[in-house]
Design a protein around this motif. Structure first.
Motif, PDB file in Angstrom:
ATOM      1  N   ASN A 317      38.482  30.143  46.108  1.00 46.05           N
ATOM      2  CA  ASN A 317      37.313  30.360  45.242  1.00 46.05           C
ATOM      3  C   ASN A 317      36.223  29.337  45.548  1.00 46.05           C
ATOM      4  O   ASN A 317      35.037  29.687  45.634  1.00 46.05           O
ATOM      5  CB  ASN A 317      37.698  30.241  43.767  1.00 46.05           C
ATOM      6  CG  ASN A 317      38.254  31.550  43.221  1.00 46.05           C
ATOM      7  OD1 ASN A 317      38.204  32.571  43.914  1.00 46.05           O
ATOM      8  ND2 ASN A 317      38.793  31.511  42.019  1.00 46.05           N
ATOM      9  N   ALA A 318      36.639  28.043  45.688  1.00 44.70           N
ATOM     10  CA  ALA A 318      35.662  26.981  45.956  1.00 44.70           C
ATOM     11  C   ALA A 318      34.883  27.325  47.228  1.00 44.70           C
ATOM     12  O   ALA A 318      33.656  27.142  47.286  1.00 44.70           O
ATOM     13  CB  ALA A 318      36.381  25.645  46.102  1.00 44.70           C
ATOM     14  N   LYS A 320      34.625  30.451  48.627  1.00 47.08           N
ATOM     15  CA  LYS A 320      33.904  31.720  48.465  1.00 47.08           C
ATOM     16  C   LYS A 320      32.604  31.544  47.684  1.00 47.08           C
ATOM     17  O   LYS A 320      31.593  32.165  47.995  1.00 47.08           O
ATOM     18  CB  LYS A 320      34.831  32.707  47.729  1.00 47.08           C
ATOM     19  CG  LYS A 320      34.294  34.104  47.639  1.00 47.08           C
ATOM     20  CD  LYS A 320      35.378  35.131  47.296  1.00 47.08           C
ATOM     21  CE  LYS A 320      35.987  34.928  45.930  1.00 47.08           C
ATOM     22  NZ  LYS A 320      36.789  36.097  45.511  1.00 47.08           N
ATOM     23  N   TYR A 321      32.636  30.672  46.654  1.00 48.03           N
ATOM     24  CA  TYR A 321      31.455  30.530  45.800  1.00 48.03           C
ATOM     25  C   TYR A 321      30.579  29.339  46.202  1.00 48.03           C
ATOM     26  O   TYR A 321      29.773  28.859  45.412  1.00 48.03           O
ATOM     27  CB  TYR A 321      31.883  30.451  44.322  1.00 48.03           C
ATOM     28  CG  TYR A 321      32.550  31.731  43.878  1.00 48.03           C
ATOM     29  CD1 TYR A 321      31.813  32.917  43.785  1.00 48.03           C
ATOM     30  CD2 TYR A 321      33.917  31.783  43.595  1.00 48.03           C
ATOM     31  CE1 TYR A 321      32.424  34.106  43.423  1.00 48.03           C
ATOM     32  CE2 TYR A 321      34.532  32.959  43.228  1.00 48.03           C
ATOM     33  CZ  TYR A 321      33.786  34.126  43.149  1.00 48.03           C
ATOM     34  OH  TYR A 321      34.374  35.302  42.800  1.00 48.03           O
ATOM     35  N   ASP A 345      33.871  21.827  44.061  1.00 47.22           N
ATOM     36  CA  ASP A 345      32.948  22.373  45.070  1.00 47.22           C
ATOM     37  C   ASP A 345      31.514  22.103  44.646  1.00 47.22           C
ATOM     38  O   ASP A 345      31.260  21.688  43.505  1.00 47.22           O
ATOM     39  CB  ASP A 345      33.204  23.880  45.267  1.00 47.22           C
ATOM     40  CG  ASP A 345      32.921  24.674  44.008  1.00 47.22           C
ATOM     41  OD1 ASP A 345      31.780  24.644  43.517  1.00 47.22           O
ATOM     42  OD2 ASP A 345      33.878  25.321  43.484  1.00 47.22           O
ATOM     43  N   GLY A 349      28.341  27.487  40.840  1.00 45.84           N
ATOM     44  CA  GLY A 349      28.617  27.149  39.440  1.00 45.84           C
ATOM     45  C   GLY A 349      28.861  28.400  38.595  1.00 45.84           C
ATOM     46  O   GLY A 349      28.769  29.532  39.089  1.00 45.84           O
ATOM     47  N   ILE A 350      29.158  28.172  37.335  1.00 48.24           N
ATOM     48  CA  ILE A 350      29.462  29.308  36.438  1.00 48.24           C
ATOM     49  C   ILE A 350      28.516  29.255  35.248  1.00 48.24           C
ATOM     50  O   ILE A 350      28.437  28.226  34.561  1.00 48.24           O
ATOM     51  CB  ILE A 350      30.926  29.230  35.953  1.00 48.24           C
ATOM     52  CG1 ILE A 350      31.880  29.228  37.163  1.00 48.24           C
ATOM     53  CG2 ILE A 350      31.267  30.376  35.020  1.00 48.24           C
ATOM     54  CD1 ILE A 350      33.203  28.572  36.887  1.00 48.24           C
ATOM     55  N   LEU A 358      36.590  33.124  31.615  1.00 49.96           N
ATOM     56  CA  LEU A 358      36.939  32.947  33.022  1.00 49.96           C
ATOM     57  C   LEU A 358      38.377  33.319  33.380  1.00 49.96           C
ATOM     58  O   LEU A 358      38.632  33.827  34.468  1.00 49.96           O
ATOM     59  CB  LEU A 358      36.674  31.486  33.412  1.00 49.96           C
ATOM     60  CG  LEU A 358      36.093  31.358  34.809  1.00 49.96           C
ATOM     61  CD1 LEU A 358      34.767  32.064  34.908  1.00 49.96           C
ATOM     62  CD2 LEU A 358      35.940  29.902  35.177  1.00 49.96           C
ATOM     63  N   PHE A 363      37.773  39.556  34.853  1.00 49.99           N
ATOM     64  CA  PHE A 363      36.448  39.031  34.502  1.00 49.99           C
ATOM     65  C   PHE A 363      35.777  38.406  35.720  1.00 49.99           C
ATOM     66  O   PHE A 363      36.376  37.642  36.469  1.00 49.99           O
ATOM     67  CB  PHE A 363      36.533  37.988  33.383  1.00 49.99           C
ATOM     68  CG  PHE A 363      35.171  37.461  33.030  1.00 49.99           C
ATOM     69  CD1 PHE A 363      34.314  38.203  32.222  1.00 49.99           C
ATOM     70  CD2 PHE A 363      34.703  36.256  33.568  1.00 49.99           C
ATOM     71  CE1 PHE A 363      33.033  37.752  31.942  1.00 49.99           C
ATOM     72  CE2 PHE A 363      33.422  35.802  33.290  1.00 49.99           C
ATOM     73  CZ  PHE A 363      32.596  36.553  32.473  1.00 49.99           C
ATOM     74  N   GLY A 373      35.243  40.187  45.187  1.00 51.55           N
ATOM     75  CA  GLY A 373      36.277  39.606  44.320  1.00 51.55           C
ATOM     76  C   GLY A 373      36.806  40.654  43.354  1.00 51.55           C
ATOM     77  O   GLY A 373      36.194  41.710  43.182  1.00 51.55           O
ATOM     78  N   THR A 374      37.931  40.327  42.746  1.00 51.54           N
ATOM     79  CA  THR A 374      38.554  41.291  41.823  1.00 51.54           C
ATOM     80  C   THR A 374      38.609  40.790  40.387  1.00 51.54           C
ATOM     81  O   THR A 374      38.875  41.540  39.460  1.00 51.54           O
ATOM     82  CB  THR A 374      40.017  41.547  42.251  1.00 51.54           C
ATOM     83  OG1 THR A 374      40.703  40.292  42.237  1.00 51.54           O
ATOM     84  CG2 THR A 374      40.096  42.158  43.620  1.00 51.54           C
ATOM     85  N   GLY A 375      38.412  39.489  40.194  1.00 51.81           N
ATOM     86  CA  GLY A 375      38.533  38.923  38.840  1.00 51.81           C
ATOM     87  C   GLY A 375      39.986  38.767  38.426  1.00 51.81           C
ATOM     88  O   GLY A 375      40.289  38.614  37.238  1.00 51.81           O
ATOM     89  N   GLY A 377      42.214  36.532  40.326  1.00 50.54           N
ATOM     90  CA  GLY A 377      42.755  35.260  40.804  1.00 50.54           C
ATOM     91  C   GLY A 377      43.009  34.231  39.712  1.00 50.54           C
ATOM     92  O   GLY A 377      44.130  33.711  39.584  1.00 50.54           O
ATOM     93  N   ASN A 379      43.227  34.553  36.514  1.00 50.21           N
ATOM     94  CA  ASN A 379      44.214  35.006  35.528  1.00 50.21           C
ATOM     95  C   ASN A 379      45.624  34.730  36.044  1.00 50.21           C
ATOM     96  O   ASN A 379      46.490  34.246  35.327  1.00 50.21           O
ATOM     97  CB  ASN A 379      44.004  36.499  35.253  1.00 50.21           C
ATOM     98  CG  ASN A 379      44.996  37.052  34.245  1.00 50.21           C
ATOM     99  OD1 ASN A 379      46.012  37.611  34.629  1.00 50.21           O
ATOM    100  ND2 ASN A 379      44.700  36.880  32.968  1.00 50.21           N
ATOM    101  N   SER A 402      31.478  23.382  40.671  1.00 52.06           N
ATOM    102  CA  SER A 402      32.556  23.471  39.671  1.00 52.06           C
ATOM    103  C   SER A 402      33.724  22.602  40.090  1.00 52.06           C
ATOM    104  O   SER A 402      33.953  22.363  41.273  1.00 52.06           O
ATOM    105  CB  SER A 402      33.080  24.904  39.559  1.00 52.06           C
ATOM    106  OG  SER A 402      32.022  25.830  39.554  1.00 52.06           O
ATOM    107  N   PHE A 404      37.904  22.531  39.165  1.00 52.77           N
ATOM    108  CA  PHE A 404      39.078  23.067  38.460  1.00 52.77           C
ATOM    109  C   PHE A 404      40.188  22.034  38.572  1.00 52.77           C
ATOM    110  O   PHE A 404      40.480  21.559  39.660  1.00 52.77           O
ATOM    111  CB  PHE A 404      39.529  24.400  39.088  1.00 52.77           C
ATOM    112  CG  PHE A 404      38.615  25.532  38.726  1.00 52.77           C
ATOM    113  CD1 PHE A 404      37.421  25.741  39.397  1.00 52.77           C
ATOM    114  CD2 PHE A 404      38.951  26.397  37.697  1.00 52.77           C
ATOM    115  CE1 PHE A 404      36.567  26.787  39.053  1.00 52.77           C
ATOM    116  CE2 PHE A 404      38.116  27.447  37.345  1.00 52.77           C
ATOM    117  CZ  PHE A 404      36.911  27.635  38.021  1.00 52.77           C
TER     118      PHE A 404
END
Ligand code: ADP
Length: 411
Positions: A317-318, A320-321, A345, A349-350, A358, A363, A373-375, A377, A379, A402, A404
């Motif tokens: 994610n870091a 990809k975004y 990263d 940001g979100i 999130l 989502f 993306g699928t939303g 990951g 979860n 962001s 995590f």
């Protein structure tokens, strides 16, 4: 006449008209005179009682005692009530017995003692008293019966209430179970339809990339342009990787849903573990670098497969975004017997309003819609972290980046 005093008209009138029975007795117990009320009370004709013994007016069983009582009275006469504290019974001529109340008095005439007995027939009062007593007793019996009935009814009522409560609880339980299974079914349906839409949407881009890159490779191969061939081989690889990661997510989700994941603990050297993951991250964008900061002496006893999935997801994610050439920082540290992994990263940001959703399945934040993306990951990550008895938190600033942070027990 021996009792000339009673011959006086005034006395006779008084004597005759008294409402109580009056009997006058000599010291020997012989009746000298009785008034009409007394005669009537005992059922004798006029003057019939004169000369009778006073004991004749008593039931046989009391006579003996009465003689000595009478002698006692004669020795110390004084006006008083008779039979205090007990019931007195008199005998009528016809043999019937009546309850009476008697007061005694005395007089002396010419030195001779005369005892006067004032007698009231208390049959009626006695009857009333007896009736009252019976009613009271009846009342006590009724009250006891009533109490018994009330008790029995209360018990029956309590039993019905308890039964009803159990039924209500069971019905509620059944309803709750039905609701839950409906909910599960609804979620499953939602999952299936989302899966179909993800499969058709998310698979299309990488598949068409694979298709177009494959035909381009053909063309560049003919032109002997090996650089372009390499570029398209790379594209195919990353598309396949992307497809694999979607399929892996769906697989993980399926296993998590079924509760089929067992924990297998093993010893991990944190630094080496992160270096291995870093080497496996082949899908980083151009110029993106992983910067690992981890003490060399940190060991963890945990499930390596699950921890790898968690970190892989967060690092993907870091990457990809974030844009190309942006670094991704992985810090690990030990505090209070917990190991903390922070993946930071400098990406998109979100948005603040999206942050609370999130970890919800499917989502995606509003600024991520144009990125594949699928939303699923995060979860999955959250559920994996729960399996390791860990926690996950994040902080993010829109368009800045962001972080995590996952914390798991060291042991
Ligand atoms: P996916 O990345 O497939 O959309 P995830 O569950 O991994 O699904 O993430 C959910 C959403 O959280 C993403 O769509 C994105 O909006 C946001 N997100 C996750 N990680 C980051 C990150 N490092 N930077 C910015 N947004 C992120």
């Amino acid at each position: 006449m021996a009792f000339s005093f009673i011959t006086s008209d005034a006395f006779r009138q008084l004597f005759q008209s008294m409402s109580e029975g009056i009997i006058m007795v000599e010291e020997s117990g012989k009746i000298s005179i009785a008034n009409p009320v007394a005669e009537n009370m005992f059922g004798y004709r006029t003057d019939e009682m004169v000369g009778m013994s006073i004991e004749d007016l008593l039931p046989e069983r009391y006579r003996g005692n009465h003689i000595s009582f009478r002698q006692g009275f004669n020795a110390h006469p004084e006006p008083r009530k008779m039979g205090i504290g007990r019931d007195l019974t008199a005998l009528r001529k016809d043999g019937t017995e009546i309850p009476v109340e008697i007061s005694l008095s005395y007089t002396r005439v010419d030195g001779r003692l005369f005892i006067m007995a004032f007698i009231s027939d208390i049959s009626l009062r006695k009857k009333a008293e007896d009736a009252l007593k019976r009613s009271e007793e009846q009342l006590i019996v009724y009250a006891a019966e009533l109490e018994h009935k009330v008790k029995a009814r209360t018990e029956a009522l309590n039993a019905s209430i308890a039964k009803l409560e159990t039924e209500v609880i069971e019905r509620k339980k059944a309803e709750e179970e039905a609701r839950k299974s409906l909910e599960r079914e609804r979620e499953l349906n939602e999952l299936k339809s989302k899966f179909v839409s993800i499969a058709s949407h998310e698979f299309r881009t990488p598949l068409s990339t694979v298709m177009s890159s494959a035909s381009l490779i053909q063309q560049y191969k003919d032109k002997n342009d090996l650089e372009k061939v390499d570029k398209h081989i790379q594209r195919i690889k990353s598309s396949v990787e992307h497809l694999t990661s979607i399929l892996n997510d769906l697989l993980s989700l399926g296993k998590l849903e079924e509760g089929k994941i067992d924990i297998q603990l093993e010893n991990i050297h944190a630094h080496s573990f992160l270096s291995e993951i870093s080497e496996e991250m082949t899908s980083l964008k151009d110029g993106q670098k992983l910067k690992i900061n981890c003490p060399d002496d940190l060991n963890i006893l945990t499930d390596a497969r699950i921890l790898r999935n968690i970190l892989f997801n967060l690092i993907s994610n870091a990457s990809k975004y974030s844009d190309q050439h942006k670094s991704i920082f992985i810090d690990c540290s030990l505090k209070d017997e917990r190991v903390h992994f922070a993946v930071r990263d400098e990406g998109i940001g979100i948005p603040h309003e999206d942050q609370k959703f999130l970890f919800d399945r499917f989502f995606r934040a509003s600024n991520a819609v144009n990125i594949q993306g699928t939303g699923l990951g995060l979860n999955i990550v959250k559920r994996y972290v729960d399996l390791l008895k860990g926690t996950i938190t994040f902080s993010s600033e829109y368009e800045k980046g962001s972080t995590f942070t996952v914390s798991i027990p060291q042991q």
